[in-house]
Design an enzyme around this catalytic site. Structure first.
Site, short mmCIF file in Angstrom:
data_model
loop_
_atom_site.label_atom_id
_atom_site.label_comp_id
_atom_site.label_asym_id
_atom_site.label_seq_id
_atom_site.Cartn_x
_atom_site.Cartn_y
_atom_site.Cartn_z
N CYS A 112 0.83 -1.20 0.00
CA CYS A 112 0.00 0.00 0.00
C CYS A 112 0.87 1.26 0.00
CB CYS A 112 -0.99 -0.03 1.16
SG CYS A 112 -2.37 1.13 0.95
N HIS A 205 -3.69 -4.99 0.55
CA HIS A 205 -3.17 -5.43 1.84
C HIS A 205 -3.19 -6.96 1.93
CE1 HIS A 205 -2.60 -1.66 4.08
NE2 HIS A 205 -3.55 -1.19 3.27
N GLU A 207 -1.64 -8.87 3.82
CA GLU A 207 -1.60 -9.34 5.22
C GLU A 207 -3.00 -9.48 5.82
OE1 GLU A 207 -1.99 -4.94 5.77
OE2 GLU A 207 -1.04 -6.28 4.31
#
Length: 243
Positions: A112, A205, A207
């Site tokens: 990001c 993202h 994660e």
């Protein structure tokens, strides 16, 4: 032995237990994502830029995490009213980390803001506001990302994939040396990579999702880096013994 992957953090005010004070922060999803992919995570709070090369030299790979908008001054633009407050200390530190990783051949993943800063650090610019890439204030959105055939990212994720996303800025002018490796359906640049070396930026993202393919590729590159470092140390030790 697990490879060591450094992840940048940010400074903010936080409260826990009886305490309320400045803290180095990072959502736990970042380090758990790296750990699930098979590496050890090492958190990197902002420091003086002069120490970036020394810090990176101890890592097998580097992740530049998401967070605050990059200061528009860094790419020669006046702030848009919708651009958030700058985190100048973090901009300086992470830019130095990016340059050090590229110079030393350390695998690098920008997430990001990390992808945006990679583009800015190498001479590109950003679009300071766009709509449709969040699920609302503080709520992740989801959209489809399409890989560009022939790129590193496409080799890892060859199909169009739905990804968790939360950003309101994006690449405008692409930095020299970077290649676009994925787009959103509205044309927004969603991934970039550096020509040569293992350097990848993703606008979403990973994660916050369950797809570990990018993280596992980073860990594999980190293992190769660790093996190279071990070999170099062995050669240096052997040379000293022969003196």
């Amino acid at each position: 032995m697990k490879p060591l992957i450094g992840i940048s953090t940010y400074l903010d005010h936080a409260s826990w237990g009886v305490w309320s004070m400045g803290a180095a922060l990072l959502p736990a999803a970042y380090h758990t994502h790296v750990q699930r992919a098979g590496a050890a995570a090492f958190l990197l709070p902002p420091d003086a830029a002069e120490y970036a090369a020394q810090t990176v030299s101890r890592l097998d790979a580097l992740v530049i995490a998401g967070g605050a908008d990059v200061d528009p001054v860094r790419y020669g633009a006046a702030p848009d009213p919708r651009t958030g407050p700058p985190a100048r200390e973090r901009d300086t530190w992470e830019s130095a980390l990016i340059h050090a990783a590229i110079a030393q051949g350390v695998p690098l993943l920008g997430i990001c803001r990390g992808m945006q800063l990679l583009n800015v650090a190498l001479g590109g610019t950003l679009q300071q506001h766009l709509d449709g890439h969040t699920g609302g204030v503080g709520v992740l959105g989801t959209h489809t990302v399409k890989p560009v055939p022939g790129t590193r990212y496409a080799a890892l994720v060859p199909e169009a994939a739905d990804v968790p996303t939360y950003h309101h800025q994006a690449v405008a002018v692409l930095a020299p040396g970077l290649t676009v490796s994925a787009h959103a359906e509205d044309g927004t640049v969603e991934a970039v990579e550096l020509d040569g070396g293992w350097v990848l930026g993703v606008q979403w993202h990973p994660e916050m999702g369950d797809d570990l393919r990018v993280a596992r590729a980073l860990v594999a590159a980190a293992r190769e880096r660790a093996a190279q470092r071990t070999g170099q140390r062995g050669a240096e030790d052997g040379g000293r013994l022969g003196e």
